[in-house]
Design an enzyme around this catalytic site. Structure first.
Site, PDB file in Angstrom:
ATOM      1  N   GLU A 202       2.889   1.167   0.073  1.00 40.71           N
ATOM      2  CA  GLU A 202       3.285  -0.209  -0.266  1.00 40.71           C
ATOM      3  C   GLU A 202       2.457  -1.217   0.543  1.00 40.71           C
ATOM      4  O   GLU A 202       2.780  -1.490   1.678  1.00 40.71           O
ATOM      5  CB  GLU A 202       4.769  -0.406   0.005  1.00 40.71           C
ATOM      6  CG  GLU A 202       5.673   0.555  -0.754  1.00 40.71           C
ATOM      7  CD  GLU A 202       7.154   0.296  -0.518  1.00 40.71           C
ATOM      8  OE1 GLU A 202       7.543  -0.869  -0.232  1.00 40.71           O
ATOM      9  OE2 GLU A 202       7.922   1.248  -0.608  1.00 40.71           O
ATOM     10  N   TYR A 280      13.888  -3.301  -8.563  1.00 42.22           N
ATOM     11  CA  TYR A 280      14.792  -4.042  -7.676  1.00 42.22           C
ATOM     12  C   TYR A 280      13.968  -4.842  -6.674  1.00 42.22           C
ATOM     13  O   TYR A 280      12.738  -4.748  -6.648  1.00 42.22           O
ATOM     14  CB  TYR A 280      15.745  -3.096  -6.951  1.00 42.22           C
ATOM     15  CG  TYR A 280      15.115  -1.798  -6.500  1.00 42.22           C
ATOM     16  CD1 TYR A 280      14.313  -1.730  -5.375  1.00 42.22           C
ATOM     17  CD2 TYR A 280      15.309  -0.628  -7.231  1.00 42.22           C
ATOM     18  CE1 TYR A 280      13.727  -0.547  -4.975  1.00 42.22           C
ATOM     19  CE2 TYR A 280      14.734   0.572  -6.837  1.00 42.22           C
ATOM     20  CZ  TYR A 280      13.946   0.607  -5.702  1.00 42.22           C
ATOM     21  OH  TYR A 280      13.365   1.784  -5.308  1.00 42.22           O
ATOM     22  N   TRP A 419      17.467   4.160  -5.505  1.00 42.29           N
ATOM     23  CA  TRP A 419      17.393   3.908  -4.064  1.00 42.29           C
ATOM     24  C   TRP A 419      18.709   3.255  -3.675  1.00 42.29           C
ATOM     25  O   TRP A 419      19.030   2.172  -4.115  1.00 42.29           O
ATOM     26  CB  TRP A 419      16.240   2.976  -3.696  1.00 42.29           C
ATOM     27  CG  TRP A 419      16.236   2.737  -2.217  1.00 42.29           C
ATOM     28  CD1 TRP A 419      16.939   1.787  -1.523  1.00 42.29           C
ATOM     29  CD2 TRP A 419      15.538   3.518  -1.243  1.00 42.29           C
ATOM     30  NE1 TRP A 419      16.710   1.914  -0.192  1.00 42.29           N
ATOM     31  CE2 TRP A 419      15.864   2.966   0.014  1.00 42.29           C
ATOM     32  CE3 TRP A 419      14.699   4.611  -1.311  1.00 42.29           C
ATOM     33  CZ2 TRP A 419      15.342   3.480   1.207  1.00 42.29           C
ATOM     34  CZ3 TRP A 419      14.181   5.117  -0.139  1.00 42.29           C
ATOM     35  CH2 TRP A 419      14.503   4.555   1.106  1.00 42.29           C
TER      36      TRP A 419
END
Length: 441
Positions: A202, A280, A419
């Site tokens: 990320e 999300y 998650w």
């Protein structure tokens, strides 16, 4: 002759009909009871065994394990030298949780306490026991995450550095050659536990955590790193005469700018088995105005459908796209402006159990049931939130997840990802909602 052939055809048709009816059940039984038509990928957090006291055994007692196809173990880390590593290093690695910590009989999947002599204990041993109960279940090591993507860019920089990184990850996790820690660890201690690697960088080519390096070359280097993982995993599978290949997946972003900066979509999708889409954190509690964090659709804003469309537009096959779903909510407090609280200014993140502005679904469910909060829904855009006049939480509940699973089925997507598993209720309410939705029930 015609009568005889007709009779045989009738019998054959009847037999074929019976086999067709039995085939799904037979396939599920052959695969340990798992329906493989949709992937159901849940992240198990290494640190959840502490404050949350969420153990691998809880996946069995809640019924969640029987509804999953994959568990992604979060996370593995990369050293400054560009190698996968583990140990007991605060903030960097936790071998104690991974494979050293002994569990008693009451907290073990198989009901047997760990001994002082066994080479594998902790979460790794419990996951191995869980796989024994569910032979179709796969466990992948998820590498990186927001905090531990620090050295990805450096490790992927050259052919030599990529080769060394991949070799180290396969040695540590696939071959299971864990560092010795007393009686724990050693050569092959975790062999056979992990069925593949999940890349959670990320983000290649874009800013991530404050200490995470990134550079323009990341897009090309990420694709080359994926190829290197695919090549080495396949070679090792062949050397072991493994019937099933090792899986290779990735967690990927929603923002088109981040996709284009870091992901050569057509190229990487040839080597990845599937990708888990960010579904999300479209908006987070650090922002000054309340907003949805995981809407299925949202005009002029990030959304799940928009993420799917962005990846498909760039060449990703629908069946390799697995939709991310939050088992938590983002929250604001000091919300003013009245109404339903959405799109209103706030003074800051809402107080919460573990981190301000972030709360597990099981806690939000209690708020919803308390009567102090009203549940609001945008049925057209597919999201929900709680508001008590001052504090707002945006989250997914079973009703929202049913809408999302319908979207998965209608659009031929690969399945759903969550998650994280420790945020669900003790009876796996969200997992059950997703499982039923994917089965069209």
């Amino acid at each position: 002759m015609r009568r005889s052939m007709s009779g045989r055809l009738a019998v054959a048709a009847c037999s074929l009909s019976l086999l067709t009816a039995l085939a799904p059940a037979a396939a599920a039984q052959a695969d340990g009871g798992h329906d493989r038509s949709y992937k159901r990928v849940g992240y198990f957090t290494q640190w959840g065994v502490y404050g949350r006291d969420f153990q691998v055994q809880d996946l069995e007692t809640s019924g969640t394990a029987g509804k999953l196809t994959h568990i992604n173990y979060a996370f593995g880390n990369i050293s400054a030298e560009g190698r996968c590593f583990t140990g007991n290093v605060p903030g960097e690695a936790d071998a104690w949780a991974d494979y050293v910590r002994p569990l008693d009989a009451a907290n073990s999947v198989d009901g047997v306490a760990d001994s002082a002599e066994q080479p594998l204990a902790g979460n790794f041993n419990q996951l191995r026991e869980l796989k024994a109960k569910h032979p179709g279940l796969k466990v992948l090591l998820s590498l990186g995450g927001w905090s531990w993507s620090t050295h990805f860019s450096d490790a992927a920089l050259t052919p030599a550095s990529r080769k060394a990184l991949v070799q180290s990850c396969i040695d540590l996790y696939i071959k299971g050659n864990l560092p010795q820690d007393g009686a724990r660890g050693g050569a092959g201690a975790a062999a056979g536990l992990f069925d593949g690697i999940d890349l959670d960088w990320e983000w290649p080519g874009s800013a991530g955590d404050t200490d995470t390096a990134y550079r323009p070359e990341d897009r090309e280097n990420f694709a080359a790193l994926v190829k290197e993982f695919r090549t080495q995993l396949d070679a090792y599978a062949r050397s072991q005469k493994r019937k099933q290949k090792y899986e290779l997946t990735a967690f990927v972003p929603t923002a088109p700018a981040k996709i284009d900066a870091g992901f050569d979509v057509r190229r990487i999708m040839r080597d990845l088995d599937f990708v888990n889409l960010q579904g999300y954190d479209f908006h987070v509690s650090g922002e000054p105005v309340t907003a949805q964090q995981s809407a299925l659709r949202a005009r002029g804003d990030f959304s799940v459908a928009g993420t799917v469309e962005a990846w498909r537009h760039r060449g990703a096959p629908a069946e390799k796209l697995v939709m991310g779903m939050p088992f938590y909510g983002q929250g604001w407090t000091g919300v003013t402006g009245g109404g339903d609280g959405m799109g209103r200014p706030a003074t800051g993140p809402a107080p919460a159990t573990w981190a301000a502005g972030y709360e597990d679904y099981k806690a939000l469910k209690k708020l919803a049931d308390s009567g102090r909060y009203k549940v609001y829904r945008d049925r057209r855009e597919g999201h929900a939130w709680l508001f008590d006049g001052s504090t707002l939480w945006t989250y997914d509940d079973p009703q929202v997840l049913r809408t999302k699973t319908e979207y998965i089925r209608e659009n031929g997507l690969g399945g759903a990802m969550f998650w994280s598993l420790d945020a669900d209720t003790a009876d796996g309410e969200l997992m059950t909602a997703v499982d039923r939705g994917l089965h069209g029930r």
